[in-house]
Enzyme design. Structure first.
Site, PDB file in Angstrom:
ATOM      1  N   THR A   1      74.676 -67.358  94.026  1.00 57.01           N
ATOM      2  CA  THR A   1      74.431 -66.454  95.147  1.00 57.01           C
ATOM      3  C   THR A   1      74.159 -67.287  96.392  1.00 57.01           C
ATOM      4  OG1 THR A   1      73.505 -64.764  93.699  1.00 57.01           O
ATOM      5  CG2 THR A   1      72.933 -64.614  96.027  1.00 57.01           C
TER       6      THR A   1
ATOM      7  N   MET B   1      70.257 -67.784  87.602  1.00 60.20           N
ATOM      8  CA  MET B   1      71.204 -67.587  88.671  1.00 60.20           C
ATOM      9  C   MET B   1      70.708 -68.335  89.906  1.00 60.20           C
ATOM     10  SD  MET B   1      72.252 -64.182  90.871  1.00 60.20           S
ATOM     11  CE  MET B   1      72.315 -63.139  89.494  1.00 60.20           C
ATOM     12  N   PRO B   2      71.451 -69.365  90.364  1.00 60.04           N
ATOM     13  CA  PRO B   2      71.017 -70.105  91.544  1.00 60.04           C
ATOM     14  C   PRO B   2      71.198 -69.287  92.825  1.00 60.04           C
ATOM     15  CG  PRO B   2      73.115 -70.926  90.759  1.00 60.04           C
ATOM     16  CD  PRO B   2      72.641 -69.926  89.753  1.00 60.04           C
ATOM     17  N   LEU B   3      70.273 -69.489  93.742  1.00 59.06           N
ATOM     18  CA  LEU B   3      70.337 -68.882  95.069  1.00 59.06           C
ATOM     19  C   LEU B   3      70.286 -70.012  96.091  1.00 59.06           C
ATOM     20  CD1 LEU B   3      70.156 -66.627  97.225  1.00 59.06           C
ATOM     21  CD2 LEU B   3      67.683 -66.633  96.836  1.00 59.06           C
TER      22      LEU B   3
END
Length: 69
Positions: A40, A1-3
């Protein structure tokens, strides 16, 4: 999941923040693929007195710029 974290000065409206979050999400998905729900975004507002460049705070740089105008 990229932030994706964005540090910026305070002052944007909630609508502008929503627009930025949507644009960053759309761009990430377009460039890197994946689902928008996996992206995100974290917006961190930083006071200009707590952000410095060239040995000066941005609060001082802004004040100097206004004084010269």
């Amino acid at each position: 999941m990229p932030l994706i974290t964005v540090e910026l000065f305070p002052g944007r409206t909630p609508d502008k923040k929503r627009e930025l979050i949507q644009a960053l999400t759309d761009t990430y998905v377009e460039v890197c693929g994946g689902k928008p729900q996996a992206v995100t975004i974290l917006l961190k507002e930083v006071d200009p007195a707590d952000w410095g460049v060239g040995g000066k705070t941005y609060a001082d740089i802004i004040a100097e710029s206004k004084a010269q105008a």
